[in-house]
Design an enzyme around this catalytic site. Sequence first.
Site, PDB file in Angstrom:
ATOM      1  N   LYS A 190     -12.182   8.510 -12.641  1.00 33.37           N
ATOM      2  CA  LYS A 190     -12.010   9.416 -11.499  1.00 33.37           C
ATOM      3  C   LYS A 190     -10.596   9.296 -10.930  1.00 33.37           C
ATOM      4  O   LYS A 190     -10.248   8.272 -10.335  1.00 33.37           O
ATOM      5  CB  LYS A 190     -13.008   9.096 -10.386  1.00 33.37           C
ATOM      6  N   GLY A 198     -10.982  -0.783  -1.305  1.00 37.84           N
ATOM      7  CA  GLY A 198     -11.157  -1.877  -2.273  1.00 37.84           C
ATOM      8  C   GLY A 198     -12.179  -2.898  -1.808  1.00 37.84           C
ATOM      9  O   GLY A 198     -13.001  -3.386  -2.596  1.00 37.84           O
ATOM     10  N   GLU A 257      -6.505  -3.583  -7.371  1.00 38.75           N
ATOM     11  CA  GLU A 257      -5.048  -3.555  -7.121  1.00 38.75           C
ATOM     12  C   GLU A 257      -4.857  -2.777  -5.827  1.00 38.75           C
ATOM     13  O   GLU A 257      -5.018  -1.559  -5.812  1.00 38.75           O
ATOM     14  CB  GLU A 257      -4.309  -2.846  -8.266  1.00 38.75           C
ATOM     15  N   GLN A 261      -1.410  11.743   5.478  1.00 36.66           N
ATOM     16  CA  GLN A 261      -0.370  10.712   5.347  1.00 36.66           C
ATOM     17  C   GLN A 261       0.770  10.979   6.334  1.00 36.66           C
ATOM     18  O   GLN A 261       1.304  10.060   6.955  1.00 36.66           O
ATOM     19  CB  GLN A 261       0.191  10.680   3.917  1.00 36.66           C
ATOM     20  N   GLY A 277      -6.128   1.216  -5.109  1.00 36.16           N
ATOM     21  CA  GLY A 277      -6.135   2.024  -3.896  1.00 36.16           C
ATOM     22  C   GLY A 277      -5.929   1.139  -2.685  1.00 36.16           C
ATOM     23  O   GLY A 277      -5.325   0.069  -2.771  1.00 36.16           O
ATOM     24  N   SER A 278      -6.464   1.584  -1.559  1.00 33.78           N
ATOM     25  CA  SER A 278      -6.211   0.861  -0.309  1.00 33.78           C
ATOM     26  C   SER A 278      -7.117  -0.357  -0.168  1.00 33.78           C
ATOM     27  O   SER A 278      -8.174  -0.436  -0.806  1.00 33.78           O
ATOM     28  CB  SER A 278      -6.454   1.806   0.869  1.00 33.78           C
ATOM     29  N   GLU A 285       0.287  -1.644   6.382  1.00 29.05           N
ATOM     30  CA  GLU A 285       0.907  -0.784   5.370  1.00 29.05           C
ATOM     31  C   GLU A 285       1.008   0.645   5.916  1.00 29.05           C
ATOM     32  O   GLU A 285       0.003   1.236   6.296  1.00 29.05           O
ATOM     33  CB  GLU A 285       0.056  -0.789   4.093  1.00 29.05           C
ATOM     34  N   CYS A 302       3.083   1.097  -3.776  1.00 31.69           N
ATOM     35  CA  CYS A 302       2.406  -0.116  -3.303  1.00 31.69           C
ATOM     36  C   CYS A 302       3.392  -1.279  -3.222  1.00 31.69           C
ATOM     37  O   CYS A 302       3.196  -2.220  -2.469  1.00 31.69           O
ATOM     38  CB  CYS A 302       1.248  -0.476  -4.217  1.00 31.69           C
TER      39      CYS A 302
HETATM   40  P1  NAD Z   1      -7.676   5.169  -1.412  1.00 26.58           P
HETATM   41  O1  NAD Z   1      -8.282   3.809  -1.322  1.00 26.58           O
HETATM   42  O2  NAD Z   1      -7.898   6.123  -0.320  1.00 26.58           O
HETATM   43  O3  NAD Z   1      -8.206   5.906  -2.729  1.00 26.58           O
HETATM   44  C1  NAD Z   1      -8.046   5.370  -4.022  1.00 26.58           C
HETATM   45  C2  NAD Z   1      -9.079   6.010  -4.939  1.00 26.58           C
HETATM   46  O4  NAD Z   1     -10.379   5.610  -4.508  1.00 26.58           O
HETATM   47  C3  NAD Z   1      -9.091   7.539  -4.913  1.00 26.58           C
HETATM   48  O5  NAD Z   1      -9.376   8.023  -6.206  1.00 26.58           O
HETATM   49  C4  NAD Z   1     -10.226   7.841  -3.961  1.00 26.58           C
HETATM   50  O6  NAD Z   1     -10.803   9.113  -4.167  1.00 26.58           O
HETATM   51  C5  NAD Z   1     -11.199   6.737  -4.330  1.00 26.58           C
HETATM   52  N1  NAD Z   1     -12.202   6.412  -3.299  1.00 26.58           N
HETATM   53  C6  NAD Z   1     -12.165   6.660  -1.966  1.00 26.58           C
HETATM   54  N2  NAD Z   1     -13.291   6.205  -1.375  1.00 26.58           N
HETATM   55  C7  NAD Z   1     -14.034   5.644  -2.348  1.00 26.58           C
HETATM   56  C8  NAD Z   1     -15.297   5.001  -2.384  1.00 26.58           C
HETATM   57  N3  NAD Z   1     -16.032   4.846  -1.273  1.00 26.58           N
HETATM   58  N4  NAD Z   1     -15.755   4.526  -3.560  1.00 26.58           N
HETATM   59  C9  NAD Z   1     -15.028   4.644  -4.689  1.00 26.58           C
HETATM   60  N5  NAD Z   1     -13.836   5.273  -4.729  1.00 26.58           N
HETATM   61  C10 NAD Z   1     -13.353   5.769  -3.581  1.00 26.58           C
HETATM   62  O7  NAD Z   1      -6.125   4.959  -1.692  1.00 26.58           O
HETATM   63  P2  NAD Z   1      -4.990   6.072  -1.842  1.00 26.58           P
HETATM   64  O8  NAD Z   1      -4.633   6.601  -0.507  1.00 26.58           O
HETATM   65  O9  NAD Z   1      -5.356   7.040  -2.910  1.00 26.58           O
HETATM   66  O10 NAD Z   1      -3.769   5.211  -2.420  1.00 26.58           O
HETATM   67  C11 NAD Z   1      -2.881   4.525  -1.625  1.00 26.58           C
HETATM   68  C12 NAD Z   1      -3.206   3.062  -1.626  1.00 26.58           C
HETATM   69  O11 NAD Z   1      -3.207   2.555  -2.960  1.00 26.58           O
HETATM   70  C13 NAD Z   1      -2.161   2.243  -0.888  1.00 26.58           C
HETATM   71  O12 NAD Z   1      -2.814   1.267  -0.103  1.00 26.58           O
HETATM   72  C14 NAD Z   1      -1.374   1.573  -2.012  1.00 26.58           C
HETATM   73  O13 NAD Z   1      -0.728   0.385  -1.648  1.00 26.58           O
HETATM   74  C15 NAD Z   1      -2.438   1.354  -3.022  1.00 26.58           C
HETATM   75  N6  NAD Z   1      -1.875   1.165  -4.356  1.00 26.58           N
HETATM   76  C16 NAD Z   1      -1.930  -0.074  -4.911  1.00 26.58           C
HETATM   77  C17 NAD Z   1      -1.368  -0.288  -6.167  1.00 26.58           C
HETATM   78  C18 NAD Z   1      -1.422  -1.632  -6.827  1.00 26.58           C
HETATM   79  O14 NAD Z   1      -1.307  -1.689  -8.030  1.00 26.58           O
HETATM   80  N7  NAD Z   1      -1.588  -2.715  -6.102  1.00 26.58           N
HETATM   81  C19 NAD Z   1      -0.740   0.759  -6.830  1.00 26.58           C
HETATM   82  C20 NAD Z   1      -0.693   2.010  -6.211  1.00 26.58           C
HETATM   83  C21 NAD Z   1      -1.267   2.205  -4.974  1.00 26.58           C
END
Ligand code: NAD
Length: 490
Positions: free
Chosen positions: A173, A231, A248, A329, A226-227, A380, A282
Amino acid sequence: MQEYKLFINGEWVESSSGETFEDISPATLEVIAKLQKASEEDVERAADSAQDAFEKWSSTPAPARGKILFRAARMLEERKEELARLMTIEMGKILKESRGDVQEAIDITYYAAGEGRRLLGETTPSELPDKFCMTVRRPIGVVGLITPWNFPLAIPAWKVMPALISGNTVVFKPASDTPLLSIELVKILSEAGLPKGVLNLVTGEGGKVGSAIVHNKKIRAISFTGSVETGRWVQGEAGKGMKRVSLELGGKNPVIVMDDADIDIAIDGVIWGAFGTTGQRCTAASRVIVHEKILPGFQEKLIRRTRQLRLGSGLDDATDVGPVVNNSQLQKIAKYVEIGKEDGAKLVLGGKIVKPLPGYFFEPTIFTDVTPDMRIAREEIFGPVLSLMRAGSLEEAIYIANSVIYGLSSSIYTGNIRSAFRAIEKIEAGITYINAPPIGAEIHLPFGGVKATGNGTREAGTTAIEEFTEIKTVYFDYSGKLQKAQIDVA
Ligand code: NAD
């Protein structure tokens, strides 16, 4: 306008919900595509098809799996420019960074393809005669991959390619802000010969589609980027189902600039680290901790140089900083600027939403006089906002660097080798750069963070395979009799 479908069991299909959502270009606000809002039933079908495909795919010799990935890598290479342009339109980052994103996907695809001829285990002597000991790697089964929007092709490729070469089948996804590059990735792999059912793509809301992946009983592992907030939830829910989870998450990455640093190189690095990808990495530099002896000169030069950055469309070669990805954002960044001011930080550059185009643009922003207790120094922001902080010594700078919940990337600028090694030893982060900004990971090294940035797993490098394999230990006794370990030893 094109409408895209879900990819389940080798076919492009509409969602059973009948609902769609729009993909909007953040620079122009044009609707560029329509996508399916997958339902829980669609996720179930995707997991079933991945399950059905598993036996055959996992029994395919890994070098043969690798051949398909090599073909996909060459196709990505041939289409690099076209994919980069699509990324800039869909996500906003400037074209040269989009090219880098595509290149990272190409690199990890070649790297994972080559792993098909390695997937190394260990051999070791037995404590008993005529007995052979080794470990082999086995795929996990059906894995669920969930990705964010900021690296629309690189992060999906970082997960999909190691998962596939290891013999897993996939339900994937992508983020709803950037699904198009993932769709192109799936098309390429399919055209390169990936059998039906091995890779399934579902688009739609995280709370619904992502959640259905996390809860699906056929899915044995989740790889999530993701966030921290999402996570944490994913880890808890997947844990209830005893799934393997790799996380991550976010960062609040420090750059330490010591009084013996080359200031011009440090300023180049800080500007690239903080405002590259409009601060939406990130690993972005969000805190610069400067030795007080050089702070006034550093600050003055940094502001002067940052003021020269040009905001605009990422398709325009003259642009340094593109839009942020979406309105929420944009509003979040604006809110943090207000929080910074209220907490007593000094806004010395930027701080405003601007409109060089109809889309979501925010000025490169610098705060000075930021202290570790302020929210802009701890949380962040994920936008073009940089906090300048002061330290009287290396020890104090490292203390400040470590005073956040995150621990992804970090960097130190210094001419002193002892300070560099001290930083390597003491900064709590998964990655430390010396005399370079905290962004710019290479795919053949492990990538990930400590503390709230993750749960101890690493992507890329040799650790990419660890994430997607189980280790089986094998004892092979050819003595022709019963031998008892720990008991029949000489
Ligand atoms: P997010 O957590 O909002 O979403 C990430 C993904 O999770 C998306 O595909 C989203 O649709 C999905 N998601 C949302 N709610 C969910 C749920 N309840 N269950 C399962 N999946 C769900 O993050 P974002 O805004 O898309 O990305 C930005 C964040 O990602 C920032 O915090 C950034 O630091 C982090 N990030 C980390 C890395 C790393 O490798 N450490 C790399 C890139 C981005």
